[in-house]
Design a protein around this motif. Structure first.
Motif, PDB file in Angstrom:
ATOM      1  N   ILE A   1       5.339  -8.540  13.199  1.00  4.66           N
ATOM      2  CA  ILE A   1       4.182  -8.656  14.098  1.00  4.66           C
ATOM      3  C   ILE A   1       2.881  -8.490  13.304  1.00  4.66           C
ATOM      4  O   ILE A   1       2.857  -7.885  12.237  1.00  4.66           O
ATOM      5  CB  ILE A   1       4.220  -7.620  15.247  1.00  4.66           C
ATOM      6  N   SER A   2       1.826  -9.027  13.881  1.00  7.78           N
ATOM      7  CA  SER A   2       0.483  -8.836  13.323  1.00  7.78           C
ATOM      8  C   SER A   2      -0.502  -8.891  14.472  1.00  7.78           C
ATOM      9  O   SER A   2      -0.213  -9.428  15.547  1.00  7.78           O
ATOM     10  CB  SER A   2       0.163  -9.914  12.282  1.00  7.78           C
ATOM     11  N   GLY A   3      -1.691  -8.325  14.253  1.00  3.92           N
ATOM     12  CA  GLY A   3      -2.713  -8.332  15.287  1.00  3.92           C
ATOM     13  C   GLY A   3      -3.663  -7.161  15.118  1.00  3.92           C
ATOM     14  O   GLY A   3      -3.491  -6.308  14.239  1.00  3.92           O
ATOM     15  N   SER A   4      -4.664  -7.088  15.979  1.00  5.47           N
ATOM     16  CA  SER A   4      -5.664  -6.033  15.920  1.00  5.47           C
ATOM     17  C   SER A   4      -5.011  -4.675  16.190  1.00  5.47           C
ATOM     18  O   SER A   4      -4.273  -4.506  17.170  1.00  5.47           O
ATOM     19  CB  SER A   4      -6.760  -6.291  16.960  1.00  5.47           C
ATOM     20  N   GLY A   5      -5.282  -3.702  15.309  1.00  6.40           N
ATOM     21  CA  GLY A   5      -4.745  -2.359  15.488  1.00  6.40           C
ATOM     22  C   GLY A   5      -3.336  -2.190  14.981  1.00  6.40           C
ATOM     23  O   GLY A   5      -2.783  -1.084  15.041  1.00  6.40           O
ATOM     24  N   ILE A   6      -2.735  -3.274  14.494  1.00  2.70           N
ATOM     25  CA  ILE A   6      -1.358  -3.199  13.990  1.00  2.70           C
ATOM     26  C   ILE A   6      -1.405  -2.788  12.519  1.00  2.70           C
ATOM     27  O   ILE A   6      -1.931  -3.507  11.672  1.00  2.70           O
ATOM     28  CB  ILE A   6      -0.632  -4.551  14.133  1.00  2.70           C
ATOM     29  N   ALA A   7      -0.899  -1.580  12.238  1.00  2.79           N
ATOM     30  CA  ALA A   7      -0.950  -1.064  10.878  1.00  2.79           C
ATOM     31  C   ALA A   7       0.276  -0.200  10.627  1.00  2.79           C
ATOM     32  O   ALA A   7       0.909   0.308  11.565  1.00  2.79           O
ATOM     33  CB  ALA A   7      -2.227  -0.254  10.651  1.00  2.79           C
ATOM     34  N   ARG A   8       0.597  -0.042   9.357  1.00  2.00           N
ATOM     35  CA  ARG A   8       1.735   0.789   8.997  1.00  2.00           C
ATOM     36  C   ARG A   8       1.516   2.216   9.494  1.00  2.00           C
ATOM     37  O   ARG A   8       0.428   2.771   9.365  1.00  2.00           O
ATOM     38  CB  ARG A   8       1.896   0.789   7.479  1.00  2.00           C
ATOM     39  N   GLY A   9       2.570   2.767  10.075  1.00  2.77           N
ATOM     40  CA  GLY A   9       2.501   4.133  10.570  1.00  2.77           C
ATOM     41  C   GLY A   9       2.113   4.238  12.037  1.00  2.77           C
ATOM     42  O   GLY A   9       2.332   5.283  12.657  1.00  2.77           O
ATOM     43  N   ALA A  10       1.527   3.154  12.602  1.00  2.96           N
ATOM     44  CA  ALA A  10       1.216   3.182  14.030  1.00  2.96           C
ATOM     45  C   ALA A  10       2.510   3.296  14.819  1.00  2.96           C
ATOM     46  O   ALA A  10       3.543   2.761  14.422  1.00  2.96           O
ATOM     47  CB  ALA A  10       0.448   1.926  14.423  1.00  2.96           C
ATOM     48  N   LYS A  11       2.463   3.967  15.952  1.00  4.04           N
ATOM     49  CA  LYS A  11       3.662   4.212  16.748  1.00  4.04           C
ATOM     50  C   LYS A  11       3.696   3.212  17.898  1.00  4.04           C
ATOM     51  O   LYS A  11       2.731   3.121  18.673  1.00  4.04           O
ATOM     52  CB  LYS A  11       3.674   5.628  17.276  1.00  4.04           C
ATOM     53  N   ALA A  12       4.800   2.483  17.988  1.00  3.59           N
ATOM     54  CA  ALA A  12       4.987   1.531  19.071  1.00  3.59           C
ATOM     55  C   ALA A  12       5.830   2.157  20.152  1.00  3.59           C
ATOM     56  O   ALA A  12       6.862   2.776  19.868  1.00  3.59           O
ATOM     57  CB  ALA A  12       5.643   0.251  18.563  1.00  3.59           C
ATOM     58  N   GLY A  13       5.358   2.055  21.412  1.00  3.37           N
ATOM     59  CA  GLY A  13       6.135   2.571  22.521  1.00  3.37           C
ATOM     60  C   GLY A  13       7.356   1.713  22.797  1.00  3.37           C
ATOM     61  O   GLY A  13       7.353   0.509  22.520  1.00  3.37           O
TER      62      GLY A  13
END
Length: 308
Positions: free
Chosen positions: A293-305
């Motif tokens: 995935i890619s997009g605004s706010g998508i970064a390593r370490g971010a937590k996806a629900g």
């Protein structure tokens, strides 16, 4: 979210053998007086079988023999014949697309060496053109049988070891000619191969099985180590790992984290502490239960629900 390398792979059961089988069909009328043994290897200029005690000979080329060749004939099939005569040591002509007196003289010498009547004309059915040396896979006729146009006589393959696998139509993306694959042998050894041929085969209904269409893939063994590794086997069951695509160093989430957005496309829930936001994403490769995935706010370490 993880940054990783994704590979779209699939393993399939396969068979180690000699690749695609073809059928040699008789064209000359008469009695079969010689047949090869199963497993025999036949090279350029050698007899494959005999009709009325006269040989039918293997020569190399991609164009099937479809007509008599004689003085005055012109075309790529003439060049193909002449190239074979030259490779067998016959001289006095330069391979081209014209069947001249010089060609006819070479053909008569060749016919004399084979014990054939020296006509200077190559009749249809006297030669079987193949891509290279062949291996007899099985016989469909016996000595003494009558043969003629359309009579199936034997099946043959190339002499190089190859792996044959079948894929579902939905996996067509995996079957691209020239693509590298991994072949796992019965002893667990993994060797490299390359897709050399792809064809579609239809299987008729049989018993409780419905008719189906499969993608047949022939894999050649691409290096000396691989060819040496399979020498211990005649025919054996193996596994082939196909890779349709690879994406290096990309951000991924579990496929289950994707959410269908009302406006179309996909999004994910970004969780930070006790709050969360929904953001749209662009998806890439799907593999092993994860998706790029890619997009605004998508970064390593971010937590996806994850949906509950």
């Amino acid at each position: 979210m993880l940054r990783q390398t994704l590979k779209d792979t699939r393993s399939a059961d396969a068979r180690l053998g000699f690749g695609r089988e073809r059928t040699a069909v008789g064209r000359l009328p008469g009695t079969l007086t010689r047949l090869p043994a199963s497993g025999a290897e036949i090279t350029r200029g050698k007899a494959l079988y005999a009709v009325d005690n006269q040989p039918v000979v293997v020569l190399y080329g991609s164009l099937p023999a479809y007509r008599a060749l004689a003085k005055g004939s012109e075309g790529p099939d003439v060049r193909q014949l002449e190239e074979n005569l030259a490779a067998l040591g016959y001289t006095g002509f330069a391979p081209d697309e014209e069947y001249t007196d010089a060609t006819a003289r070479a053909v008569r010498r060749w016919q004399d060496d084979l014990g054939l009547k020296e006509t200077g004309t190559v009749e249809p059915g006297r030669v079987l053109f193949t891509a290279g040396a062949i291996r007899v896979a099985g016989l469909e006729a016996e000595l003494g049988d009558q043969t003629g146009p359309g009579r199936k006589l034997l099946s043959y393959t190339g002499t190089a070891r190859a792996v044959t696998a079948e894929l579902d139509i939905s996996d067509r993306r995996l079957a691209k000619q020239g693509t590298a694959v991994q072949v796992t042998l019965p002893d667990g050894a993994a060797v490299q191969g390359s897709i050399g041929g792809v064809s579609t085969v239809s299987k008729p209904a049989e018993g409780q099985k419905k008719a189906e269409t499969k993608i047949k893939v022939v894999v050649g063994l691409t290096d000396a180590r691989a060819r040496e590794a399979v020498r211990a086997y005649d025919e054996a069951g193996v596994h082939v790992t196909f890779t349709a695509g690879t994406r290096k160093d990309v951000l991924t989430v579990p496929v289950a984290a994707l959410l269908a957005l009302a406006e179309g496309g996909f999004g994910v829930e970004l969780v930070e502490g006790s709050t969360s936001t929904y953001v749209p994403v662009t998806t890439g490769l799907f593999a092993d239960g994860r998706v790029e995935i890619s997009g605004s706010g998508i970064a390593r370490g971010a937590k996806a629900g994850m949906p509950k």
